[in-house]
Scaffold this motif. Structure first.
Motif, PDB file in Angstrom:
ATOM      1  N   GLY A   1     -19.989 -17.394   9.760  1.00  0.00           N
ATOM      2  CA  GLY A   1     -20.026 -18.284  10.923  1.00  0.00           C
ATOM      3  C   GLY A   1     -18.678 -18.342  11.601  1.00  0.00           C
ATOM      4  O   GLY A   1     -17.951 -17.355  11.651  1.00  0.00           O
ATOM      5  N   GLY A   2     -18.324 -19.496  12.085  1.00  0.00           N
ATOM      6  CA  GLY A   2     -17.080 -19.625  12.824  1.00  0.00           C
ATOM      7  C   GLY A   2     -15.904 -20.056  11.970  1.00  0.00           C
ATOM      8  O   GLY A   2     -14.874 -20.461  12.504  1.00  0.00           O
ATOM      9  N   LEU A   3     -16.045 -19.976  10.643  1.00  0.00           N
ATOM     10  CA  LEU A   3     -15.002 -20.553   9.789  1.00  0.00           C
ATOM     11  C   LEU A   3     -13.659 -19.855   9.957  1.00  0.00           C
ATOM     12  O   LEU A   3     -12.623 -20.518  10.099  1.00  0.00           O
ATOM     13  N   ILE A   4     -13.658 -18.509   9.964  1.00  0.00           N
ATOM     14  CA  ILE A   4     -12.377 -17.787  10.068  1.00  0.00           C
ATOM     15  C   ILE A   4     -11.729 -18.093  11.415  1.00  0.00           C
ATOM     16  O   ILE A   4     -10.548 -18.451  11.498  1.00  0.00           O
TER      17      ILE A   4
ATOM     18  N   ILE B   1      -2.244 -12.808  22.155  1.00  0.00           N
ATOM     19  CA  ILE B   1      -2.256 -11.432  21.625  1.00  0.00           C
ATOM     20  C   ILE B   1      -3.076 -11.380  20.342  1.00  0.00           C
ATOM     21  O   ILE B   1      -3.872 -10.464  20.133  1.00  0.00           O
ATOM     22  N   ALA B   2      -2.906 -12.415  19.479  1.00  0.00           N
ATOM     23  CA  ALA B   2      -3.617 -12.414  18.198  1.00  0.00           C
ATOM     24  C   ALA B   2      -5.121 -12.520  18.384  1.00  0.00           C
ATOM     25  O   ALA B   2      -5.885 -12.072  17.536  1.00  0.00           O
ATOM     26  N   LEU B   3      -5.548 -13.125  19.500  1.00  0.00           N
ATOM     27  CA  LEU B   3      -6.987 -13.259  19.734  1.00  0.00           C
ATOM     28  C   LEU B   3      -7.595 -11.975  20.285  1.00  0.00           C
ATOM     29  O   LEU B   3      -8.802 -11.785  20.255  1.00  0.00           O
ATOM     30  N   LEU B   4      -6.728 -11.098  20.825  1.00  0.00           N
ATOM     31  CA  LEU B   4      -7.263  -9.916  21.507  1.00  0.00           C
ATOM     32  C   LEU B   4      -8.070  -8.975  20.613  1.00  0.00           C
ATOM     33  O   LEU B   4      -9.140  -8.536  21.032  1.00  0.00           O
ATOM     34  N   PRO B   5      -7.602  -8.627  19.384  1.00  0.00           N
ATOM     35  CA  PRO B   5      -8.404  -7.687  18.602  1.00  0.00           C
ATOM     36  C   PRO B   5      -9.854  -8.143  18.438  1.00  0.00           C
ATOM     37  O   PRO B   5     -10.785  -7.354  18.677  1.00  0.00           O
ATOM     38  N   ALA B   6     -10.033  -9.406  18.063  1.00  0.00           N
ATOM     39  CA  ALA B   6     -11.398  -9.899  17.860  1.00  0.00           C
ATOM     40  C   ALA B   6     -12.170  -9.918  19.176  1.00  0.00           C
ATOM     41  O   ALA B   6     -13.370  -9.622  19.211  1.00  0.00           O
ATOM     42  N   SER B   7     -11.480 -10.252  20.286  1.00  0.00           N
ATOM     43  CA  SER B   7     -12.163 -10.269  21.580  1.00  0.00           C
ATOM     44  C   SER B   7     -12.607  -8.867  21.970  1.00  0.00           C
ATOM     45  O   SER B   7     -13.742  -8.657  22.416  1.00  0.00           O
ATOM     46  N   ILE B   8     -11.691  -7.904  21.796  1.00  0.00           N
ATOM     47  CA  ILE B   8     -12.027  -6.529  22.172  1.00  0.00           C
ATOM     48  C   ILE B   8     -13.185  -6.032  21.303  1.00  0.00           C
ATOM     49  O   ILE B   8     -14.125  -5.406  21.788  1.00  0.00           O
ATOM     50  N   TYR B   9     -13.123  -6.377  20.014  1.00  0.00           N
ATOM     51  CA  TYR B   9     -14.229  -5.987  19.149  1.00  0.00           C
ATOM     52  C   TYR B   9     -15.535  -6.635  19.620  1.00  0.00           C
ATOM     53  O   TYR B   9     -16.587  -6.005  19.615  1.00  0.00           O
ATOM     54  N   GLY B  10     -15.445  -7.903  20.044  1.00  0.00           N
ATOM     55  CA  GLY B  10     -16.631  -8.595  20.536  1.00  0.00           C
ATOM     56  C   GLY B  10     -17.241  -7.877  21.727  1.00  0.00           C
ATOM     57  O   GLY B  10     -18.462  -7.724  21.831  1.00  0.00           O
ATOM     58  N   VAL B  11     -16.371  -7.405  22.647  1.00  0.00           N
ATOM     59  CA  VAL B  11     -16.858  -6.680  23.816  1.00  0.00           C
ATOM     60  C   VAL B  11     -17.521  -5.387  23.382  1.00  0.00           C
ATOM     61  O   VAL B  11     -18.616  -5.027  23.829  1.00  0.00           O
ATOM     62  N   PHE B  12     -16.864  -4.693  22.444  1.00  0.00           N
ATOM     63  CA  PHE B  12     -17.405  -3.434  21.916  1.00  0.00           C
ATOM     64  C   PHE B  12     -18.743  -3.683  21.235  1.00  0.00           C
ATOM     65  O   PHE B  12     -19.681  -2.902  21.336  1.00  0.00           O
TER      66      PHE B  12
ATOM     67  N   LEU C   1     -10.371 -10.709  13.232  1.00  0.00           N
ATOM     68  CA  LEU C   1      -9.754 -12.041  13.321  1.00  0.00           C
ATOM     69  C   LEU C   1      -8.590 -12.133  12.353  1.00  0.00           C
ATOM     70  O   LEU C   1      -7.526 -12.665  12.677  1.00  0.00           O
ATOM     71  N   LEU C   2      -8.795 -11.567  11.141  1.00  0.00           N
ATOM     72  CA  LEU C   2      -7.722 -11.632  10.151  1.00  0.00           C
ATOM     73  C   LEU C   2      -6.529 -10.787  10.590  1.00  0.00           C
ATOM     74  O   LEU C   2      -5.379 -11.160  10.352  1.00  0.00           O
ATOM     75  N   VAL C   3      -6.800  -9.665  11.271  1.00  0.00           N
ATOM     76  CA  VAL C   3      -5.689  -8.864  11.806  1.00  0.00           C
ATOM     77  C   VAL C   3      -4.845  -9.730  12.735  1.00  0.00           C
ATOM     78  O   VAL C   3      -3.615  -9.786  12.634  1.00  0.00           O
ATOM     79  N   GLY C   4      -5.512 -10.443  13.632  1.00  0.00           N
ATOM     80  CA  GLY C   4      -4.788 -11.330  14.543  1.00  0.00           C
ATOM     81  C   GLY C   4      -4.073 -12.428  13.790  1.00  0.00           C
ATOM     82  O   GLY C   4      -2.925 -12.776  14.095  1.00  0.00           O
ATOM     83  N   ALA C   5      -4.733 -12.970  12.762  1.00  0.00           N
ATOM     84  CA  ALA C   5      -4.128 -14.061  12.000  1.00  0.00           C
ATOM     85  C   ALA C   5      -2.874 -13.586  11.282  1.00  0.00           C
ATOM     86  O   ALA C   5      -1.863 -14.295  11.232  1.00  0.00           O
ATOM     87  N   ILE C   6      -2.928 -12.346  10.741  1.00  0.00           N
ATOM     88  CA  ILE C   6      -1.751 -11.816  10.048  1.00  0.00           C
ATOM     89  C   ILE C   6      -0.590 -11.662  11.035  1.00  0.00           C
ATOM     90  O   ILE C   6       0.558 -11.997  10.736  1.00  0.00           O
ATOM     91  N   TYR C   7      -0.903 -11.232  12.249  1.00  0.00           N
ATOM     92  CA  TYR C   7       0.136 -11.136  13.276  1.00  0.00           C
ATOM     93  C   TYR C   7       0.805 -12.500  13.492  1.00  0.00           C
ATOM     94  O   TYR C   7       2.032 -12.613  13.518  1.00  0.00           O
ATOM     95  N   LEU C   8      -0.017 -13.553  13.588  1.00  0.00           N
ATOM     96  CA  LEU C   8       0.539 -14.891  13.804  1.00  0.00           C
ATOM     97  C   LEU C   8       1.362 -15.345  12.597  1.00  0.00           C
ATOM     98  O   LEU C   8       2.403 -15.977  12.740  1.00  0.00           O
ATOM     99  N   LEU C   9       0.880 -15.003  11.391  1.00  0.00           N
ATOM    100  CA  LEU C   9       1.617 -15.410  10.186  1.00  0.00           C
ATOM    101  C   LEU C   9       2.961 -14.703  10.135  1.00  0.00           C
ATOM    102  O   LEU C   9       3.994 -15.306   9.830  1.00  0.00           O
ATOM    103  N   VAL C  10       2.955 -13.393  10.452  1.00  0.00           N
ATOM    104  CA  VAL C  10       4.200 -12.622  10.419  1.00  0.00           C
ATOM    105  C   VAL C  10       5.179 -13.165  11.453  1.00  0.00           C
ATOM    106  O   VAL C  10       6.375 -13.318  11.191  1.00  0.00           O
TER     107      VAL C  10
END
Lengths: 232, 313
Positions: free
Chosen positions: B235-238, B28-39, B186-195
């Motif tokens: 780059g790919g750091l985040i 789920i946390a990866l989805l926002p960045a993936s959807i943005y990537g598709v967009f 990516l950070l949105v997804g990361a915050i979800y995982l942290l929470v």
């Protein structure tokens, strides 16, 4: 089976230096970027192995036990030097492709291993067949690895294009990691075939301790020989 | 009274969380960045993501079926691996490359070493490096808006800082792989995982701070905000720090070890980026440090209660 044939079978199949004994890994991994290189390296080693086995077998009564290793190395080094000069003169392309790995045959553990474990204890004739068998086993191993690496990494076998142009070569297979992948898969296939043969017509091989107290009984169910190596 | 005593072996402390639940959270946390990537990159990106995810699940299923193992595709771990791999690819790669990568990740890196929990390195990154080495051309050609463009890191590598726009970089309007461009999502997804408590900040924060500090010190640009931002967001750091360096299987479990691991990651990434031949260095750093994890854990093993201290004779 008569003795010379038994030696050949032993070298090529039963104790194949590449897939069973896992000897001579340095040239195995380094020069098998193509089938030609693999076969060239294998045959060069075979020639040296046969000659040095014969020579060491002839000298086995003369060489003092304490200095046998230096004596073997001198014998092997002599033949390696001869063979390298011949390669430089007649097959310069192969000489360039194999590069440093030809002088390194001097310290190839297959050659020293056969000298130590076979040629120093047996007659000249049988030692020759032992050398041929082991050498051909090595050649078969290297050529097979070379064939797969060349096929996947370059789309060719023995420099003949076999895959269509649309095939995108997976370059990693001609680089160092590819050598490990291919070797691992070939050894796995070899083990699978060997294990099947064993379970077909013989009692199950057992571990040293027997299966009762073995921690991996859940994995093998008592079917698989657990790496008990036979030594000559 | 007798009914109240429960006699059992350890572990005595149990948690309701399951592998499947955690993996679902990561997915789920990866989805926002993936959807943005598709967009961002168009339908072709969706195709690559779907192909890599589905083929990873299929390969896991086929392997377990052939080997007579219990099917574990429902725990989502293969799907996470596939999706991560897809996010690590450029949207211009041929679809079969995604399939090949998934096969390598699942069969060679994961299953041959014993399946989930036994893999010695992150499968998605192992596959990315396999593809990088094999198909360097396609893997590093990035296009954005139909124009072949360099990633911000490539501009930095060539010393061309004027091409970098920090805002575009943060929101992801830049060239790059499908999943790495948008630091924001990516950070949105990361915050979800942290929470949700799936990951802790320890590894990602230490990793990113180390990289930022080292590029400031040795990058040759001093304290230049654009330059540092390019290294952190360009780059790919985040993606690597939050989603791949924190992989439970291939990162240390000891707290001290996690700091050591993250600092090592940061050092290697900075060295690869500043002195290496390529602009990017996150994936190689992570798989190299994955290999060091057993050693790190050995050194940082905590002392059990009662076992430490000086011995009094």
């Amino acid at each position: 089976m008569n003795k010379p044939a038994e030696r050949l079978y032993n070298g090529i199949i039963k104790e194949n230096p590449t897939f069973v004994l896992m000897l001579g890994m340095c040239p195995t991994l380094a020069v098998t970027t193509s089938a030609v290189n693999g076969a060239g390296m294998g045959l060069t080693t075979t020639v040296i192995l046969v000659l040095s086995n014969m020579m060491i077998s002839m000298l086995r009564k003369v060489i003092p036990d304490r200095v046998r290793i230096p004596a073997y190395i001198v014998v092997v080094a002599t033949f390696v030097t001869l063979v390298q000069f011949l390669l430089q003169a007649y097959i310069p392309t192969l000489n360039d492709a194999l590069g440093i790995y030809i002088p390194l045959i001097v310290v190839n553990c297959i050659i020293l291993g056969r000298a130590e474990s076979y040629a120093s204890k047996n007659g000249v004739f049988l030692s020759m067949f032992d050398g041929i068998g082991m050498g051909l086993g090595f050649t078969v191993g290297l050529t097979l690895i070379g064939v797969f690496r060349e096929l996947l990494g370059n789309g060719t076998i023995f420099n003949i294009k076999v895959l269509p142009d649309s095939y995108e070569p997976i370059v990693i297979f001609v680089l160092a990691p590819g050598a490990f992948f291919v070797l691992a898969f070939l050894v796995a296939v070899q083990n699978k075939v060997k294990n099947r043969k064993q379970t077909e017509h013989s009692v199950m091989a057992t571990c040293d301790t027997g299966c009762a107290g073995c921690a991996s009984i859940g994995i093998c169910n008592g079917h698989i020989e657990t790496g008990k190596q036979e030594e000559e | 009274m007798g009914d109240m005593l429960k006699v059992s072996n350890s572990p005595h402390v149990r948690d309701k969380r399951t592998t499947a639940g955690i993996m679902r959270d990561v997915f789920i946390a990866l989805l926002p960045a993936s959807i943005y990537g598709v967009f961002n990159f168009g339908a072709r990106a969706a195709l690559i993501l779907i192909v890599s995810t589905v083929s990873a699940v299929v390969f896991e299923g086929i392997y377990q079926k052939c080997m007579g193992q219990k099917l574990t595709i429902s725990d989502c771990s293969a799907a996470v691996t596939g999706l991560l791999l897809g996010m690590n690819l450029s949207h211009t790669v041929p679809w079969w490359m995604a399939v090949l990568g998934s096969a390598f990740a699942i069969i060679i890196v994961k299953q041959l070493f014993g399946g989930l929990g036994q893999n010695f390195m992150n499968p998605a990154l192992g596959a990315r490096c396999f593809l990088m080495i094999s198909f360097a051309g396609q893997m590093t050609s990035f296009t954005y808006d139909g124009v072949t463009g360099a990633t911000p890191l490539a501009y930095v590598k060539n010393g061309d800082l004027s091409m970098i726009n920090v805002k575009n970089m943060f929101f992801g309007n830049i060239a790059g792989t499908i999943g790495e461009t948008s630091a924001f999502w990516l950070l949105v997804g990361a915050i979800y995982l942290l929470v949700r408590g799936v990951i802790s900040l320890r590894i990602p924060a230490t990793y990113i701070i180390t990289v930022a500090a080292l590029v400031t010190l040795f990058g040759g640009n001093g304290f230049d905000i654009t330059y540092i931002a390019a290294h952190v967001f360009g780059g790919g750091l985040i993606l690597g720090a939050f989603f791949m360096a924190t992989d439970y299987v291939s990162s240390p479990i000891t707290v001290k070890g996690q700091y050591v691991y993250a600092v090592l990651l940061g050092i290697l990434t900075a060295v690869f980026r500043l002195y290496g031949g390529t602009a990017e260095g996150v994936s190689y750093s992570i798989i190299i440090c994955n290999l060091l994890v057993p050693l790190i854990e050995k050194v940082t093993m905590p002392t059990p209660f009662g076992m430490g201290g000086k011995k009094h004779e």
